[in-house]
Enzyme design. Structure first.
Site, PDB file in Angstrom:
ATOM      1  N   HIS A  56       0.870  -1.187  -0.078  1.00  0.00           N
ATOM      2  CA  HIS A  56       0.106   0.048  -0.210  1.00  0.00           C
ATOM      3  C   HIS A  56       0.905   1.484  -0.116  1.00  0.00           C
ATOM      4  CE1 HIS A  56      -3.934  -1.878   1.755  1.00  0.00           C
ATOM      5  NE2 HIS A  56      -3.397  -2.710   1.008  1.00  0.00           N
ATOM      6  N   GLU A  58       1.351   3.857   1.825  1.00  0.00           N
ATOM      7  CA  GLU A  58       1.795   4.225   3.211  1.00  0.00           C
ATOM      8  C   GLU A  58       2.994   3.431   3.567  1.00  0.00           C
ATOM      9  OE1 GLU A  58      -2.701   4.764   3.606  1.00  0.00           O
ATOM     10  OE2 GLU A  58      -1.257   3.608   2.458  1.00  0.00           O
ATOM     11  N   CYS A  89      -2.236  -0.077   7.495  1.00  0.00           N
ATOM     12  CA  CYS A  89      -1.601   1.122   7.029  1.00  0.00           C
ATOM     13  C   CYS A  89      -1.511   2.160   8.255  1.00  0.00           C
ATOM     14  CB  CYS A  89      -1.992   2.119   5.833  1.00  0.00           C
ATOM     15  SG  CYS A  89      -1.616   0.797   4.471  1.00  0.00           S
TER      16      CYS A  89
END
Length: 158
Positions: A56, A58, A89
């Site tokens: 992801h 992040e 995240c």
């Protein structure tokens, strides 16, 4: 440097990374990490590209920042994220001790920083972050909307 002009500047950079994600057929989410006015880490969703469920935006940005730092702690860092972080995240931002998180669009289905949960402001956990919502929210939401609309239009008919 917590003012709307700086927030919009860095959120626009995060949106640029979200567009990079869309270009390689990943959900368009971008993240920029800033410390004392300087970008220290960037990331875009790379799950499809890397075939990695943890890639992801992040996490990609946290890994990027960690490569040039003497510590994993991000005590003075602000994260600019185009979409409200998920549980994974939010947990990573919490564990990295990110000071502040600036969010574009909310994620009513899976958001863990206010919509479904609030992992970053749970007093039972070890750290709490300052949160700012809605910075360039319309642009962030429109990018996601357009991506999924195009994806649905290109799906084969059943």
């Amino acid at each position: 440097m917590e003012n709307i002009e700086h927030d919009e500047l860095f959120m626009r950079a995060a949106l640029d990374f979200a567009k990079v994600a869309a270009a390689h057929d990943d959900v368009p989410v971008g993240c920029v990490l800033v410390e004392h006015g300087a970008v220290i880490g960037v990331g875009e969703n790379r799950r499809e590209l890397d075939r990695d469920s943890t890639a992801h935006a992040e996490l990609v940005a946290l890994r990027d920042a960690a490569m040039s730092r003497p510590t994993w702690r991000m005590d003075e860092v602000t994260a600019y994220v185009t979409l409200e972080p998920c549980v994974m995240c939010a947990g990573a931002l919490l564990n990295a001790r990110v000071r502040r998180v600036v969010i574009g669009a909310l994620d009513e289905k899976a958001g863990a920083v206010g919509s479904r949960y609030n992992v970053l402001n749970d007093p039972r956990l070890l750290h709490e972050a300052s949160l700012t919502y809605g910075v360039l929210a319309e642009e962030s939401a429109m990018l996601l909307h357009t991506f999924f609309q195009e994806r649905r239009a290109n799906e084969p008919s059943k």
